[in-house]
Design a protein around this motif. Sequence first.
Motif, PDB file in Angstrom:
ATOM      1  N   LEU A  60     -10.192  -7.507  12.037  1.00  0.00           N
ATOM      2  CA  LEU A  60     -10.057  -6.636  11.042  1.00  0.00           C
ATOM      3  C   LEU A  60      -9.341  -7.294   9.751  1.00  0.00           C
ATOM      4  CD1 LEU A  60      -8.572  -3.253  12.354  1.00  0.00           C
ATOM      5  CD2 LEU A  60     -11.038  -3.713  12.030  1.00  0.00           C
ATOM      6  N   ARG A  61     -10.237  -7.409   8.480  1.00  0.00           N
ATOM      7  CA  ARG A  61      -9.890  -8.085   7.293  1.00  0.00           C
ATOM      8  C   ARG A  61      -9.268  -7.157   6.277  1.00  0.00           C
ATOM      9  NH1 ARG A  61     -11.983  -9.368   2.390  1.00  0.00           N
ATOM     10  NH2 ARG A  61     -14.098  -8.419   2.844  1.00  0.00           N
ATOM     11  N   PHE A  62      -8.181  -7.311   5.865  1.00  0.00           N
ATOM     12  CA  PHE A  62      -7.549  -6.290   4.620  1.00  0.00           C
ATOM     13  C   PHE A  62      -8.204  -6.475   3.471  1.00  0.00           C
ATOM     14  CE2 PHE A  62      -4.464  -5.814   1.213  1.00  0.00           C
ATOM     15  CZ  PHE A  62      -3.939  -4.514   1.524  1.00  0.00           C
ATOM     16  N   VAL A  63      -8.644  -5.232   2.875  1.00  0.00           N
ATOM     17  CA  VAL A  63      -9.410  -5.216   1.753  1.00  0.00           C
ATOM     18  C   VAL A  63      -8.422  -4.708   0.557  1.00  0.00           C
ATOM     19  CG1 VAL A  63     -11.407  -4.308   0.476  1.00  0.00           C
ATOM     20  CG2 VAL A  63     -11.521  -4.893   2.778  1.00  0.00           C
ATOM     21  N   GLN A  64      -7.896  -3.558   0.558  1.00  0.00           N
ATOM     22  CA  GLN A  64      -6.987  -2.936  -0.281  1.00  0.00           C
ATOM     23  C   GLN A  64      -6.154  -1.977  -0.142  1.00  0.00           C
ATOM     24  OE1 GLN A  64     -10.036  -2.114  -3.208  1.00  0.00           O
ATOM     25  NE2 GLN A  64     -10.679  -0.396  -2.140  1.00  0.00           N
ATOM     26  N   GLU A  65      -5.185  -1.522  -0.777  1.00  0.00           N
ATOM     27  CA  GLU A  65      -4.194  -0.477  -0.358  1.00  0.00           C
ATOM     28  C   GLU A  65      -3.993   0.456  -1.629  1.00  0.00           C
ATOM     29  OE1 GLU A  65       0.292  -2.662  -0.929  1.00  0.00           O
ATOM     30  OE2 GLU A  65      -0.920  -2.191   0.981  1.00  0.00           O
ATOM     31  N   ASP A  66      -3.530   1.721  -1.446  1.00  0.00           N
ATOM     32  CA  ASP A  66      -3.258   2.594  -2.194  1.00  0.00           C
ATOM     33  C   ASP A  66      -1.983   3.448  -1.978  1.00  0.00           C
ATOM     34  OD1 ASP A  66      -3.851   3.787  -5.031  1.00  0.00           O
ATOM     35  OD2 ASP A  66      -4.428   5.478  -3.763  1.00  0.00           O
ATOM     36  N   ASN A  67      -1.087   3.932  -2.758  1.00  0.00           N
ATOM     37  CA  ASN A  67      -0.060   4.816  -2.244  1.00  0.00           C
ATOM     38  C   ASN A  67      -0.014   5.884  -2.839  1.00  0.00           C
ATOM     39  OD1 ASN A  67       2.193   5.725  -1.343  1.00  0.00           O
ATOM     40  ND2 ASN A  67       3.608   4.282  -2.205  1.00  0.00           N
ATOM     41  N   THR A 103     -13.843   3.004  -3.374  1.00  0.00           N
ATOM     42  CA  THR A 103     -14.984   2.134  -3.252  1.00  0.00           C
ATOM     43  C   THR A 103     -14.381   0.630  -2.871  1.00  0.00           C
ATOM     44  OG1 THR A 103     -16.386   3.256  -4.478  1.00  0.00           O
ATOM     45  CG2 THR A 103     -17.278   1.123  -3.704  1.00  0.00           C
ATOM     46  N   PRO A 104     -14.865  -0.245  -1.705  1.00  0.00           N
ATOM     47  CA  PRO A 104     -14.346  -1.516  -1.691  1.00  0.00           C
ATOM     48  C   PRO A 104     -14.186  -2.170  -2.964  1.00  0.00           C
ATOM     49  CG  PRO A 104     -15.653  -0.562   0.164  1.00  0.00           C
ATOM     50  CD  PRO A 104     -15.881   0.381  -1.058  1.00  0.00           C
ATOM     51  N   GLY A 105     -13.140  -2.758  -3.227  1.00  0.00           N
ATOM     52  CA  GLY A 105     -13.077  -3.676  -4.257  1.00  0.00           C
ATOM     53  C   GLY A 105     -12.669  -3.212  -5.682  1.00  0.00           C
ATOM     54  N   GLU A 106     -12.695  -1.532  -5.674  1.00  0.00           N
ATOM     55  CA  GLU A 106     -12.325  -1.175  -6.799  1.00  0.00           C
ATOM     56  C   GLU A 106     -11.171  -0.113  -6.699  1.00  0.00           C
ATOM     57  OE1 GLU A 106     -15.548   1.249  -8.112  1.00  0.00           O
ATOM     58  OE2 GLU A 106     -17.052  -0.442  -8.170  1.00  0.00           O
ATOM     59  N   PRO A 107     -10.312   0.135  -7.834  1.00  0.00           N
ATOM     60  CA  PRO A 107      -8.962   0.949  -7.598  1.00  0.00           C
ATOM     61  C   PRO A 107      -9.437   2.406  -7.295  1.00  0.00           C
ATOM     62  CG  PRO A 107      -9.660   0.383  -9.971  1.00  0.00           C
ATOM     63  CD  PRO A 107     -10.497  -0.252  -9.076  1.00  0.00           C
ATOM     64  N   ALA A 108      -8.505   3.039  -6.520  1.00  0.00           N
ATOM     65  CA  ALA A 108      -8.764   4.360  -6.255  1.00  0.00           C
ATOM     66  C   ALA A 108      -8.586   5.477  -7.427  1.00  0.00           C
ATOM     67  CB  ALA A 108      -7.747   4.816  -5.167  1.00  0.00           C
ATOM     68  N   ALA A 109      -9.733   6.254  -7.458  1.00  0.00           N
ATOM     69  CA  ALA A 109      -9.932   7.329  -8.566  1.00  0.00           C
ATOM     70  C   ALA A 109      -9.503   8.653  -7.989  1.00  0.00           C
ATOM     71  CB  ALA A 109     -11.162   7.197  -9.274  1.00  0.00           C
ATOM     72  N   THR A 110      -8.514   9.363  -8.532  1.00  0.00           N
ATOM     73  CA  THR A 110      -8.299  10.713  -8.039  1.00  0.00           C
ATOM     74  C   THR A 110      -9.499  11.637  -8.456  1.00  0.00           C
ATOM     75  OG1 THR A 110      -5.898  10.309  -8.180  1.00  0.00           O
ATOM     76  CG2 THR A 110      -6.566  12.561  -8.081  1.00  0.00           C
ATOM     77  N   MET A 143       0.791   6.156   2.432  1.00  0.00           N
ATOM     78  CA  MET A 143       0.249   4.780   2.149  1.00  0.00           C
ATOM     79  C   MET A 143      -1.190   4.552   2.721  1.00  0.00           C
ATOM     80  SD  MET A 143       0.162   1.793   1.093  1.00  0.00           S
ATOM     81  CE  MET A 143       1.884   1.476   0.377  1.00  0.00           C
ATOM     82  N   LEU A 144      -2.255   4.213   2.098  1.00  0.00           N
ATOM     83  CA  LEU A 144      -3.740   4.042   2.547  1.00  0.00           C
ATOM     84  C   LEU A 144      -3.999   2.569   2.418  1.00  0.00           C
ATOM     85  CD1 LEU A 144      -5.475   6.780   0.475  1.00  0.00           C
ATOM     86  CD2 LEU A 144      -4.676   6.908   3.018  1.00  0.00           C
ATOM     87  N   LYS A 145      -4.512   2.271   3.658  1.00  0.00           N
ATOM     88  CA  LYS A 145      -5.066   0.742   3.673  1.00  0.00           C
ATOM     89  C   LYS A 145      -6.373   0.800   4.126  1.00  0.00           C
ATOM     90  CE  LYS A 145      -0.755  -1.948   4.047  1.00  0.00           C
ATOM     91  NZ  LYS A 145      -0.018  -2.903   5.031  1.00  0.00           N
ATOM     92  N   MET A 146      -7.248   0.034   3.576  1.00  0.00           N
ATOM     93  CA  MET A 146      -8.784  -0.133   3.717  1.00  0.00           C
ATOM     94  C   MET A 146      -8.876  -1.836   4.474  1.00  0.00           C
ATOM     95  SD  MET A 146     -12.325  -0.047   1.361  1.00  0.00           S
ATOM     96  CE  MET A 146     -11.643   1.554   0.879  1.00  0.00           C
ATOM     97  N   TRP A 147      -9.675  -1.594   5.673  1.00  0.00           N
ATOM     98  CA  TRP A 147      -9.729  -2.687   6.309  1.00  0.00           C
ATOM     99  C   TRP A 147     -11.638  -2.965   6.527  1.00  0.00           C
ATOM    100  CZ3 TRP A 147      -5.104  -4.871   7.828  1.00  0.00           C
ATOM    101  CH2 TRP A 147      -4.098  -4.121   7.808  1.00  0.00           C
TER     102      TRP A 147
END
Length: 359
Positions: free
Chosen positions: A280-287, A26-33, A268-272
Amino acid sequence: STGDEGGDMRVVLGSYHKQVTGIEWTPGEPAATLFAFTPHLASVKASACCGKYLATAGTDETIKVYNMEKLIDLGELHFHNGTITSLGFHGTSHMFSAAEDGQICIWRTRDWERLTSLDAQEAVLDMSVHSSGRMLIATYRNRVIRLWDLVKGRCSWKKNLPQRGEHVIWGCTPETEFVVAAGNTVSCYMDGEATFTLEHEAPVLAMVAIEQFSLLICGTADGKLHLWDCTDGGQTAVLRGHDERIRGLEWCEQDGDLYLVSATSSGMLKMWEIVSPKLLRFVQEDNRDCRVTTMCMGKPKPVVPPIKSKSTTKKKPKKSILKPGAENVTQHAATPQVLTKAISKKKSSKKKPKKSSVV
């Protein structure tokens, strides 16, 4: 691509090492597996999600189906005799699968029965189902693109391409009915003829069309994101999104905002956030540290907890049917006795037969 219905955003990755990974992001929250397991015997080549269902397939010629709302395995489907190259859903009622055996199968999700197959006797590279559910566009290894009429179940139009179309999607404007990516070139078609030709510096590996902005976003092998205007074919922006190949692009609507997720071949995942056709505004990323081969995205509806039984809920007192002013009169347990007495009186009030008089 998904709308704003449903719950949280979920991203599913398929990898070269047979693994399927699902994360809640979810935007603004860390990724949960949510899950990470190895359902296939070989590399995963295709994936699709419609919110309720998730399907994955690959070189093992098997389609795995899951319920994304309850996170349970529904089983597997067998029909294709070749690597499955593309999967797609129309709503939650039908699923489509294409493979190198030349077959495009239509499955009914209610009982997962195969309804029919569209056979062109040539390996299918990619396909895309129209939002109306009436048409399907597919590209083939012999450089042919076919438009299938799903109402009549036959090919209504085909055309030879100058190069093999590796990827195909439906467009989002009348000037761009569908888009085909072949190497570094992306061609936009209208009425069967190419209207725009979009050139890139590297091969295009992923595409998404966003109707709200009449925007086409292409991800290339050099890690760049190219933004194109689908109305006139002009380039609006070029963004250095990653340092590696972009393997997947998906977009989703969350709380009224549009978000784009890009995935590289290294995981590598990136959310925009898609602010405008030029930004496009960068929001967060997760590897995820895996060799990504396919990516899909969905928003399953949250599971509603079961409703409590009626015995545990307090019943509201019914309105009194007595005379006005007697609403506060309560009936006690002795009421049934009163009723029985009244019934006994009625029984006793029956006229007894008169005794015959002796004259």
